[in-house]
Design a protein around this motif. Structure first.
Motif, PDB file in Angstrom:
ATOM      1  N   CYS A 241      63.109 -18.613  27.554  1.00  0.00           N
ATOM      2  CA  CYS A 241      63.547 -18.465  25.861  1.00  0.00           C
ATOM      3  C   CYS A 241      64.031 -18.332  25.710  1.00  0.00           C
ATOM      4  O   CYS A 241      65.771 -18.137  25.759  1.00  0.00           O
ATOM      5  CB  CYS A 241      63.336 -16.521  26.921  1.00  0.00           C
ATOM      6  SG  CYS A 241      62.710 -15.385  25.801  1.00  0.00           S
ATOM      7  N   ARG A 242      64.015 -18.958  24.031  1.00  0.00           N
ATOM      8  CA  ARG A 242      65.115 -19.770  23.723  1.00  0.00           C
ATOM      9  C   ARG A 242      66.208 -19.323  22.479  1.00  0.00           C
ATOM     10  O   ARG A 242      65.074 -18.669  21.589  1.00  0.00           O
ATOM     11  CB  ARG A 242      65.489 -21.064  23.177  1.00  0.00           C
ATOM     12  CG  ARG A 242      64.919 -21.899  24.780  1.00  0.00           C
ATOM     13  CD  ARG A 242      64.935 -23.305  24.451  1.00  0.00           C
ATOM     14  NE  ARG A 242      64.706 -24.316  25.684  1.00  0.00           N
ATOM     15  CZ  ARG A 242      66.051 -25.378  26.127  1.00  0.00           C
ATOM     16  NH1 ARG A 242      67.233 -24.438  25.662  1.00  0.00           N
ATOM     17  NH2 ARG A 242      65.583 -25.761  27.035  1.00  0.00           N
ATOM     18  N   ASN A 243      67.042 -19.029  22.316  1.00  0.00           N
ATOM     19  CA  ASN A 243      67.826 -18.544  20.474  1.00  0.00           C
ATOM     20  C   ASN A 243      68.581 -19.998  19.998  1.00  0.00           C
ATOM     21  O   ASN A 243      69.365 -20.309  20.816  1.00  0.00           O
ATOM     22  CB  ASN A 243      68.330 -17.734  21.164  1.00  0.00           C
ATOM     23  CG  ASN A 243      69.279 -17.494  20.167  1.00  0.00           C
ATOM     24  OD1 ASN A 243      68.962 -17.252  18.965  1.00  0.00           O
ATOM     25  ND2 ASN A 243      70.839 -16.630  19.954  1.00  0.00           N
ATOM     26  N   GLN A 244      67.581 -20.100  19.430  1.00  0.00           N
ATOM     27  CA  GLN A 244      68.120 -21.208  18.537  1.00  0.00           C
ATOM     28  C   GLN A 244      69.595 -21.298  17.619  1.00  0.00           C
ATOM     29  O   GLN A 244      70.202 -22.814  17.370  1.00  0.00           O
ATOM     30  CB  GLN A 244      66.265 -21.775  17.918  1.00  0.00           C
ATOM     31  CG  GLN A 244      65.909 -22.304  18.383  1.00  0.00           C
ATOM     32  CD  GLN A 244      65.466 -22.980  19.118  1.00  0.00           C
ATOM     33  OE1 GLN A 244      66.713 -24.444  19.353  1.00  0.00           O
ATOM     34  NE2 GLN A 244      64.807 -22.726  20.813  1.00  0.00           N
ATOM     35  N   GLY A 245      69.668 -20.191  17.192  1.00  0.00           N
ATOM     36  CA  GLY A 245      71.601 -20.801  16.574  1.00  0.00           C
ATOM     37  C   GLY A 245      72.070 -18.852  17.410  1.00  0.00           C
ATOM     38  O   GLY A 245      72.345 -19.602  18.846  1.00  0.00           O
ATOM     39  N   GLY A 246      73.265 -19.294  16.575  1.00  0.00           N
ATOM     40  CA  GLY A 246      74.856 -18.173  17.534  1.00  0.00           C
ATOM     41  C   GLY A 246      75.573 -19.133  18.280  1.00  0.00           C
ATOM     42  O   GLY A 246      75.720 -20.494  17.719  1.00  0.00           O
TER      43      GLY A 246
ATOM     44  N   VAL B 233      84.349 -11.112  21.573  1.00  0.00           N
ATOM     45  CA  VAL B 233      82.976  -9.733  21.730  1.00  0.00           C
ATOM     46  C   VAL B 233      81.785 -10.447  21.767  1.00  0.00           C
ATOM     47  O   VAL B 233      81.669 -10.291  20.346  1.00  0.00           O
ATOM     48  CB  VAL B 233      82.938  -8.380  21.991  1.00  0.00           C
ATOM     49  CG1 VAL B 233      81.986  -7.919  22.941  1.00  0.00           C
ATOM     50  CG2 VAL B 233      84.164  -8.062  22.962  1.00  0.00           C
ATOM     51  N   VAL B 234      81.095 -11.042  22.924  1.00  0.00           N
ATOM     52  CA  VAL B 234      79.600 -11.339  22.560  1.00  0.00           C
ATOM     53  C   VAL B 234      78.812 -10.605  22.302  1.00  0.00           C
ATOM     54  O   VAL B 234      78.649  -9.674  23.986  1.00  0.00           O
ATOM     55  CB  VAL B 234      78.557 -13.330  22.982  1.00  0.00           C
ATOM     56  CG1 VAL B 234      78.095 -13.376  22.964  1.00  0.00           C
ATOM     57  CG2 VAL B 234      79.887 -14.092  22.985  1.00  0.00           C
ATOM     58  N   SER B 235      78.022  -9.878  21.822  1.00  0.00           N
ATOM     59  CA  SER B 235      77.232  -9.041  21.727  1.00  0.00           C
ATOM     60  C   SER B 235      75.340  -9.168  22.010  1.00  0.00           C
ATOM     61  O   SER B 235      74.940  -9.983  20.663  1.00  0.00           O
ATOM     62  CB  SER B 235      76.445  -8.063  20.879  1.00  0.00           C
ATOM     63  OG  SER B 235      76.039  -6.778  20.736  1.00  0.00           O
ATOM     64  N   LEU B 236      74.453  -9.388  23.139  1.00  0.00           N
ATOM     65  CA  LEU B 236      73.408  -9.377  22.772  1.00  0.00           C
ATOM     66  C   LEU B 236      72.178  -8.650  22.310  1.00  0.00           C
ATOM     67  O   LEU B 236      73.017  -7.633  23.726  1.00  0.00           O
ATOM     68  CB  LEU B 236      73.442 -10.634  24.099  1.00  0.00           C
ATOM     69  CG  LEU B 236      74.131 -12.277  24.395  1.00  0.00           C
ATOM     70  CD1 LEU B 236      73.883 -12.070  25.809  1.00  0.00           C
ATOM     71  CD2 LEU B 236      73.939 -12.715  23.059  1.00  0.00           C
TER      72      LEU B 236
ATOM     73  N   GLU C 264      59.496 -11.476  21.260  1.00  0.00           N
ATOM     74  CA  GLU C 264      61.051 -10.550  20.487  1.00  0.00           C
ATOM     75  C   GLU C 264      62.238 -11.559  20.314  1.00  0.00           C
ATOM     76  O   GLU C 264      62.380 -12.810  21.345  1.00  0.00           O
ATOM     77  CB  GLU C 264      61.157  -9.389  21.230  1.00  0.00           C
ATOM     78  CG  GLU C 264      60.147  -8.511  21.701  1.00  0.00           C
ATOM     79  CD  GLU C 264      60.243  -6.973  22.579  1.00  0.00           C
ATOM     80  OE1 GLU C 264      61.677  -6.684  22.297  1.00  0.00           O
ATOM     81  OE2 GLU C 264      60.220  -6.381  23.147  1.00  0.00           O
ATOM     82  N   PRO C 265      63.228 -11.055  19.218  1.00  0.00           N
ATOM     83  CA  PRO C 265      64.087 -12.527  19.108  1.00  0.00           C
ATOM     84  C   PRO C 265      64.927 -12.005  20.319  1.00  0.00           C
ATOM     85  O   PRO C 265      65.411 -10.995  20.306  1.00  0.00           O
ATOM     86  CB  PRO C 265      64.322 -11.968  17.650  1.00  0.00           C
ATOM     87  CG  PRO C 265      63.359 -10.261  17.082  1.00  0.00           C
ATOM     88  CD  PRO C 265      62.582 -10.716  18.538  1.00  0.00           C
ATOM     89  N   LEU C 266      66.236 -12.536  20.297  1.00  0.00           N
ATOM     90  CA  LEU C 266      67.234 -12.828  21.749  1.00  0.00           C
ATOM     91  C   LEU C 266      68.320 -12.401  19.554  1.00  0.00           C
ATOM     92  O   LEU C 266      69.108 -13.434  19.227  1.00  0.00           O
ATOM     93  CB  LEU C 266      67.999 -13.714  22.009  1.00  0.00           C
ATOM     94  CG  LEU C 266      69.085 -13.318  23.174  1.00  0.00           C
ATOM     95  CD1 LEU C 266      69.238 -12.071  24.000  1.00  0.00           C
ATOM     96  CD2 LEU C 266      69.583 -14.401  23.413  1.00  0.00           C
ATOM     97  N   ARG C 267      69.123 -10.752  19.787  1.00  0.00           N
ATOM     98  CA  ARG C 267      70.303 -11.124  18.593  1.00  0.00           C
ATOM     99  C   ARG C 267      71.603 -10.515  19.229  1.00  0.00           C
ATOM    100  O   ARG C 267      71.838 -10.727  20.004  1.00  0.00           O
ATOM    101  CB  ARG C 267      69.578  -9.654  18.416  1.00  0.00           C
ATOM    102  CG  ARG C 267      70.963  -9.838  16.928  1.00  0.00           C
ATOM    103  CD  ARG C 267      70.766  -8.483  16.467  1.00  0.00           C
ATOM    104  NE  ARG C 267      71.675  -7.840  15.440  1.00  0.00           N
ATOM    105  CZ  ARG C 267      71.949  -8.166  14.462  1.00  0.00           C
ATOM    106  NH1 ARG C 267      70.950  -9.213  13.644  1.00  0.00           N
ATOM    107  NH2 ARG C 267      72.606  -8.138  13.425  1.00  0.00           N
ATOM    108  N   VAL C 268      72.086 -12.624  18.779  1.00  0.00           N
ATOM    109  CA  VAL C 268      73.275 -11.998  18.929  1.00  0.00           C
ATOM    110  C   VAL C 268      74.676 -12.268  17.788  1.00  0.00           C
ATOM    111  O   VAL C 268      74.498 -12.735  16.968  1.00  0.00           O
ATOM    112  CB  VAL C 268      73.946 -13.953  19.548  1.00  0.00           C
ATOM    113  CG1 VAL C 268      74.630 -14.755  20.149  1.00  0.00           C
ATOM    114  CG2 VAL C 268      73.138 -14.744  20.688  1.00  0.00           C
ATOM    115  N   GLU C 269      75.736 -11.665  18.497  1.00  0.00           N
ATOM    116  CA  GLU C 269      76.388 -11.093  17.492  1.00  0.00           C
ATOM    117  C   GLU C 269      77.831 -11.817  18.373  1.00  0.00           C
ATOM    118  O   GLU C 269      77.698 -12.036  19.436  1.00  0.00           O
ATOM    119  CB  GLU C 269      76.275  -9.662  16.983  1.00  0.00           C
ATOM    120  CG  GLU C 269      75.130  -9.247  16.185  1.00  0.00           C
ATOM    121  CD  GLU C 269      75.086  -7.490  16.515  1.00  0.00           C
ATOM    122  OE1 GLU C 269      74.683  -7.142  15.452  1.00  0.00           O
ATOM    123  OE2 GLU C 269      75.507  -6.598  17.355  1.00  0.00           O
TER     124      GLU C 269
END
Length: 117
Positions: free
Chosen positions: A7-12, A42-45, A75-80
């Motif tokens: 399950c990959r997040n392509q960005g961030g 801080v990484v927020s996932l 569902e997307p993984l949100r990375v901040e």
């Protein structure tokens, strides 16, 4: 996707979710790289309704787990990426419900807030 598919997040920050090590529907997220990002940021996932926050330096050493049934991989993984501008610790007292909290910012400004618990 099948349960063992990544399950990959392509960005961030190059975060990668590894679904192959699922435990009772858990998804493990491990940092595989970060470029030009200070260790104290801080990484927020967020995945679904679950949010995990950790300093980048700690995320390099420890992965994070999210409850993740295989059918939720759409569902997307949100990375901040967050920068702490002020912080303090507050000693909570059982009989006290309101707190006035001073916050010293890195730029020397005095900030503050009030909280009710």
């Amino acid at each position: 996707r099948p349960p063992d598919a990544p399950c990959r997040n392509q960005g961030g920050l190059g975060a990668r979710a590894v679904a192959g090590r699922q435990e009772r529907g858990a998804m493990e997220v491990a940092l595989v790289g970060a470029h030009n990002v200070p260790e104290d940021h801080v990484v927020s996932l967020r995945f679904g309704d679950v949010r995990r926050q950790v300093q980048l330096g700690k995320l390099r050493r420890h992965s994070l787990k999210f409850p993740c049934p295989p059918e939720a991989f759409h569902e997307p993984l949100r990375v901040e990426l967050l920068q702490v501008v002020a912080a303090t610790r507050v000693a909570l007292k059982q009989a006290k419900a309101d707190y006035s909290i001073p916050l010293d910012a890195a730029d020397g400004k005095q900030n503050g807030m009030s909280l009710d618990l």
